[in-house]
Design a protein around this motif. Sequence first.
Motif, short mmCIF file in Angstrom:
data_model
loop_
_atom_site.label_atom_id
_atom_site.label_comp_id
_atom_site.label_asym_id
_atom_site.label_seq_id
_atom_site.Cartn_x
_atom_site.Cartn_y
_atom_site.Cartn_z
N PHE A 1 0.86 -1.21 -0.03
CA PHE A 1 -0.07 0.01 0.09
C PHE A 1 0.78 1.27 -0.07
N MET A 2 0.04 2.49 -0.48
CA MET A 2 0.85 3.63 -0.28
C MET A 2 0.46 4.22 1.01
N GLY A 3 1.37 4.52 1.96
CA GLY A 3 0.93 5.24 3.21
C GLY A 3 1.15 6.66 2.93
N TRP A 4 0.14 7.40 3.46
CA TRP A 4 0.09 8.95 3.10
C TRP A 4 0.60 9.57 4.49
N GLN A 5 1.33 10.71 4.29
CA GLN A 5 1.82 11.73 5.22
C GLN A 5 1.56 13.14 4.78
N CYS A 6 0.64 13.95 5.71
CA CYS A 6 0.64 15.32 5.26
C CYS A 6 0.98 16.13 6.32
N PRO A 7 2.51 16.44 6.47
CA PRO A 7 3.05 17.31 7.37
C PRO A 7 2.44 18.67 7.48
N PRO A 8 2.38 19.23 8.56
CA PRO A 8 1.83 20.61 8.71
C PRO A 8 2.32 21.70 7.94
N ASP A 9 3.93 21.44 7.75
CA ASP A 9 4.66 22.29 7.33
C ASP A 9 5.15 22.18 5.81
N GLY A 10 4.63 21.03 5.31
CA GLY A 10 5.20 20.67 3.93
C GLY A 10 3.94 19.87 2.95
N HIS A 11 4.30 19.52 1.90
CA HIS A 11 3.53 18.62 0.84
C HIS A 11 3.35 17.49 1.28
N TRP A 12 2.01 16.83 0.76
CA TRP A 12 1.75 15.60 1.22
C TRP A 12 2.96 14.47 0.71
N ARG A 13 3.17 13.60 1.06
CA ARG A 13 3.78 12.62 0.20
C ARG A 13 3.55 11.00 0.80
N GLY A 14 4.13 10.05 0.08
CA GLY A 14 3.91 8.95 0.58
C GLY A 14 5.24 7.73 0.58
N ASP A 15 5.03 6.78 1.23
CA ASP A 15 5.97 5.72 1.18
C ASP A 15 5.20 4.30 0.91
N VAL A 16 5.82 3.15 0.77
CA VAL A 16 5.27 1.92 0.34
C VAL A 16 5.23 1.29 1.69
N GLY A 17 4.14 0.63 2.33
CA GLY A 17 4.22 -0.03 3.29
C GLY A 17 3.48 -1.62 2.99
N ARG A 18 3.51 -2.46 4.00
CA ARG A 18 3.11 -3.79 3.56
C ARG A 18 2.27 -4.45 4.56
N LEU A 19 1.05 -4.90 4.26
CA LEU A 19 0.19 -5.75 5.13
C LEU A 19 0.25 -7.29 4.94
N VAL A 20 -0.14 -7.82 6.01
CA VAL A 20 0.01 -9.43 6.07
C VAL A 20 -1.60 -9.82 5.77
N LEU A 21 -1.91 -10.50 4.93
CA LEU A 21 -3.25 -11.09 5.02
C LEU A 21 -3.34 -12.50 5.33
#
Length: 303
Positions: A101-121
């Motif tokens: 998945f793409m994990g979203w971050q929206c820092p208060p002083d910057g542009h939104w961005r993403g990293d890749v995470g992994r879930l176990v099904l």
Amino acid sequence: MHWKKLGQIYCPKAIHPKLMSHAANPLPLLVEGDLYRVFFSGRDADNRSSVGYVDMNLATLEITYVHDKPAFEYGLDSSFFSHGVSIGNCYSAGGKRYILFMGWQCPPDGHWRGDVGRLVLDNDWSLHLDSASPFMASDESDPISLSYPWVIQERDDLYRMWYGSTITWDTGNGEMLHVINSARSTDGERWRREGLAVPYEIGVAQAFSRPTVVGNSVEGYHMWFSYRSGAGEKYRIGYATSADGDSWCLQLDRVGINVSEGGWDSEMIEYPYVFDHKGQRFMLYNGNGHGRTGFGLAVLDRE
């Protein structure tokens, strides 16, 4: 190529405080027979996304079950998925099934961005986080933001991935340059990033997202994705082909699916997921509002 639209399959309703709207990035996984469990990214009142799911009968096009709470929720403010979870696809490695998945971050002083995470099904269809750290984070190859990974296993010792990477937030026409890169792995755990996979064209196709790939090294590869041109249009679904999975050719005029004249997918179509079932090729996709109107289904007309 022509995709025949079969209609809107699921229109989300407020079923939980963290699943108030949207059913984006549909991910269908076969349960048995014609029954698929479709995971998706729903949103709360603050547009933070968690993972929900419904069950869909592909033969009758009916939703047979709606799960009334999130299967996985966005994280704490300190996490790499603090503002949302946008799912990619599912693959198996080392005896486990994973959903990237793409994990979203929206820092208060910057542009939104993403990293890749992994879930176990798990075997009971529950989801849990594989690691509190990103599975793939920004680095020298991908310095700004990552998105929507797609993984296929070709052999016991070869996994391939295509994923989004931001080059710049603004190319000068008010649109970001977000491209599709590739990576490969021998075990599905450790990945070697290989850089740009799909060519882009400023003003034509420059903001890509959510690749979905079918094919192999013998028959060739087919990729569908959503993209924006940078000329003001909303998302459309695009298409590319490759003989080897490394060098791709954009074939936007061959995609065979576009917005409808009216209704739930009349403004935009995006986030495709292409899969085969009983000799037919299907596409789940989203329509207006980045999944606010839910997801629909199309079937490839092979005649």
